[in-house]
Design a protein around this motif. Structure first.
Motif, mmCIF file in Angstrom:
data_model
loop_
_atom_site.group_PDB
_atom_site.id
_atom_site.type_symbol
_atom_site.label_atom_id
_atom_site.label_comp_id
_atom_site.label_asym_id
_atom_site.label_seq_id
_atom_site.Cartn_x
_atom_site.Cartn_y
_atom_site.Cartn_z
ATOM 1 N N LEU A 45 0.849 -1.199 0.000
ATOM 2 C CA LEU A 45 0.000 0.000 0.000
ATOM 3 C C LEU A 45 0.885 1.250 0.000
ATOM 4 O O LEU A 45 1.678 1.465 0.912
ATOM 5 N N LYS A 46 0.740 2.080 -1.018
ATOM 6 C CA LYS A 46 1.578 3.277 -1.138
ATOM 7 C C LYS A 46 1.024 4.457 -0.349
ATOM 8 O O LYS A 46 1.788 5.310 0.130
ATOM 9 N N GLY A 47 -0.290 4.532 -0.223
ATOM 10 C CA GLY A 47 -0.882 5.654 0.501
ATOM 11 C C GLY A 47 -2.391 5.561 0.514
ATOM 12 O O GLY A 47 -2.980 4.646 -0.064
ATOM 13 N N LEU A 48 -3.025 6.517 1.196
ATOM 14 C CA LEU A 48 -4.490 6.548 1.218
ATOM 15 C C LEU A 48 -4.994 7.957 1.485
ATOM 16 O O LEU A 48 -4.266 8.835 1.949
ATOM 17 N N GLU A 49 -6.277 8.139 1.186
ATOM 18 C CA GLU A 49 -6.991 9.375 1.504
ATOM 19 C C GLU A 49 -8.247 8.978 2.276
ATOM 20 O O GLU A 49 -9.018 8.132 1.818
ATOM 21 N N MET A 50 -8.421 9.563 3.449
ATOM 22 C CA MET A 50 -9.548 9.213 4.310
ATOM 23 C C MET A 50 -10.351 10.463 4.663
ATOM 24 O O MET A 50 -9.772 11.501 5.010
ATOM 25 N N LYS A 51 -11.670 10.358 4.574
ATOM 26 C CA LYS A 51 -12.547 11.459 4.974
ATOM 27 C C LYS A 51 -13.382 11.034 6.170
ATOM 28 O O LYS A 51 -13.999 9.960 6.142
ATOM 29 N N ASN A 52 -13.380 11.875 7.219
ATOM 30 C CA ASN A 52 -14.106 11.581 8.458
ATOM 31 C C ASN A 52 -15.069 12.707 8.792
ATOM 32 O O ASN A 52 -14.910 13.843 8.320
ATOM 33 N N LYS A 53 -16.020 12.382 9.658
ATOM 34 C CA LYS A 53 -16.986 13.378 10.133
ATOM 35 C C LYS A 53 -17.267 13.108 11.606
ATOM 36 O O LYS A 53 -17.418 11.956 12.024
ATOM 37 N N PHE A 54 -17.344 14.192 12.407
ATOM 38 C CA PHE A 54 -17.725 14.055 13.803
ATOM 39 C C PHE A 54 -18.311 15.364 14.299
ATOM 40 O O PHE A 54 -18.271 16.391 13.594
ATOM 41 N N SER A 55 -18.894 15.343 15.483
ATOM 42 C CA SER A 55 -19.527 16.529 16.058
ATOM 43 C C SER A 55 -18.974 16.797 17.443
ATOM 44 O O SER A 55 -18.716 15.874 18.217
ATOM 45 N N VAL A 56 -18.793 18.079 17.753
ATOM 46 C CA VAL A 56 -18.367 18.509 19.083
ATOM 47 C C VAL A 56 -19.238 19.686 19.496
ATOM 48 O O VAL A 56 -19.260 20.710 18.807
ATOM 49 N N LYS A 64 -10.118 15.623 6.325
ATOM 50 C CA LYS A 64 -9.536 14.805 5.263
ATOM 51 C C LYS A 64 -8.081 14.548 5.615
ATOM 52 O O LYS A 64 -7.328 15.481 5.926
ATOM 53 N N THR A 65 -7.687 13.292 5.607
ATOM 54 C CA THR A 65 -6.316 12.918 5.925
ATOM 55 C C THR A 65 -5.695 12.198 4.735
ATOM 56 O O THR A 65 -6.296 11.278 4.189
ATOM 57 N N VAL A 66 -4.515 12.653 4.348
ATOM 58 C CA VAL A 66 -3.774 12.037 3.248
ATOM 59 C C VAL A 66 -2.459 11.515 3.812
ATOM 60 O O VAL A 66 -1.739 12.240 4.509
ATOM 61 N N PHE A 206 -10.251 -2.017 7.866
ATOM 62 C CA PHE A 206 -10.204 -0.705 8.507
ATOM 63 C C PHE A 206 -11.378 -0.554 9.475
ATOM 64 O O PHE A 206 -12.489 -0.985 9.161
ATOM 65 N N PRO A 207 -11.177 0.087 10.643
ATOM 66 C CA PRO A 207 -12.306 0.429 11.514
ATOM 67 C C PRO A 207 -12.944 1.719 11.002
ATOM 68 O O PRO A 207 -12.255 2.729 10.808
ATOM 69 N N TYR A 208 -14.225 1.718 10.793
ATOM 70 C CA TYR A 208 -14.911 2.903 10.279
ATOM 71 C C TYR A 208 -15.514 3.762 11.394
ATOM 72 O O TYR A 208 -16.005 4.849 11.134
ATOM 73 N N THR A 209 -15.484 3.272 12.625
ATOM 74 C CA THR A 209 -15.980 4.048 13.763
ATOM 75 C C THR A 209 -14.926 4.051 14.865
ATOM 76 O O THR A 209 -14.407 3.001 15.239
ATOM 77 N N MET A 210 -14.606 5.261 15.357
ATOM 78 C CA MET A 210 -13.662 5.425 16.456
ATOM 79 C C MET A 210 -14.286 6.288 17.537
ATOM 80 O O MET A 210 -14.947 7.285 17.217
ATOM 81 N N GLU A 211 -14.088 5.907 18.773
ATOM 82 C CA GLU A 211 -14.620 6.675 19.896
ATOM 83 C C GLU A 211 -13.492 7.024 20.851
ATOM 84 O O GLU A 211 -12.647 6.182 21.162
ATOM 85 N N THR A 212 -13.488 8.274 21.307
ATOM 86 C CA THR A 212 -12.467 8.718 22.250
ATOM 87 C C THR A 212 -13.080 9.760 23.175
ATOM 88 O O THR A 212 -14.198 10.240 22.941
ATOM 89 N N GLU A 223 -16.728 9.116 12.614
ATOM 90 C CA GLU A 223 -17.191 8.179 11.589
ATOM 91 C C GLU A 223 -16.419 8.405 10.292
ATOM 92 O O GLU A 223 -16.295 9.536 9.817
ATOM 93 N N THR A 224 -15.901 7.321 9.731
ATOM 94 C CA THR A 224 -15.212 7.404 8.447
ATOM 95 C C THR A 224 -16.236 7.340 7.324
ATOM 96 O O THR A 224 -17.066 6.433 7.278
ATOM 97 N N GLU A 225 -16.172 8.317 6.432
ATOM 98 C CA GLU A 225 -17.113 8.369 5.318
ATOM 99 C C GLU A 225 -16.567 7.669 4.074
ATOM 100 O O GLU A 225 -17.317 7.062 3.320
ATOM 101 N N SER A 226 -15.259 7.787 3.857
ATOM 102 C CA SER A 226 -14.685 7.145 2.675
ATOM 103 C C SER A 226 -13.181 6.940 2.849
ATOM 104 O O SER A 226 -12.527 7.686 3.579
#
Length: 244
Positions: A45-56, A64-66, A206-212, A223-226
């Motif tokens: 795996l050379k790399g990835l792009e991940m989009k997340n959403k959460f509320s505070v 967006k993380t690259v 991949f885990p699509y839900t993380m809680e902290t 929540e990971t969207e993509s």
């Protein structure tokens, strides 16, 4: 009859416990890596792009993380029309924070401790994938329960002395939770993250839900969207820009 059932149940428990502790730390790690997709696939795996959403506190936050595997990371967070940028490139890192969030709005060098912590995200596949190569050690502490699930508790000690506890499912071998003490802005905090909603992409898990813990109180769910694997990445986005 009742006594017979009790003895039988006890023997089953004893047998199960024996089989659990028959595992070694290396065996648990090997099964975990296999469950996540296997070492060779993660290496490829050379790399990835991940989009997340959460509320505070009622605010919707998008990020967006690259990541270039093993090298660089950039995270762009959008909240209330403002952008927060965090980037790590090799052994250095920088960030941009708006004034309303304690920053200057200009690129600033990240503290070494924060760079070191952020670099852990650069190695895709998790901290157990290359722990020996990095001079870390793993100890199988025992078994516990996490939200009703049986888990192996692994103690990962890094070369610099940082300790992370990983709770690996005895059935799926996915990591369900991690805990550890970390220094943030000179203060030591207890960091705990729970993982769930696992999905596979091209054989990688991949885990699509993380809680902290939410700094404002309560729990924050991310929540990971993509997730895009091996996207085209312009490496210049990781370089610290000049001040305006």
């Amino acid at each position: 009859m009742k006594i017979s059932k009790i003895i039988t149940s006890a023997l089953i428990v004893i047998a199960t416990t024996a089989s659990v502790f028959a595992q070694t730390a290396d065996e648990v790690v090997a099964k975990h890596i296999e469950a996540m997709g296997g070492l060779e696939k993660w290496k490829a795996l050379k790399g990835l792009e991940m989009k997340n959403k959460f509320s505070v506190q009622g605010m919707d936050i998008d990020s967006k993380t690259v990541i270039v595997n093993g090298k660089s990371l950039r995270s762009d967070v959008s909240v209330m029309g403002q952008s927060i940028i965090t980037a790590v490139d090799g052994e250095t890192g920088w960030s941009v924070r708006p004034a309303m969030m304690g920053g200057t709005g200009e690129p600033e060098d990240m503290p070494i401790a924060l760079v070191r912590e952020s670099r852990k995200q650069v190695d895709l596949g998790g901290s157990l994938l290359y722990y020996k190569e990095k001079g870390s050690t793993v100890e199988l502490v025992g078994t516990e329960k996490v939200d009703g699930a049986d888990v192996y508790k692994l103690k990962l000690t890094e070369k610099n002395g940082d300790v992370t506890n990983l709770y690996v499912s005895t059935s799926t071998y996915y990591t369900l939770k991690t805990t550890g003490k970390r220094k943030v802005q000179g203060q030591e905090i207890e960091a705990e993250v729970s993982f769930s909603n696992f999905k596979q992409i091209d054989g990688l898990t991949f885990p699509y839900t993380m809680e902290t813990a939410n700094p404002m109180g309560g729990t924050m769910t991310i929540e990971t969207e993509s997730i895009k694997l091996n996207p085209t990445i312009d490496v210049s986005i990781f370089k610290k820009p000049a001040s305006k």
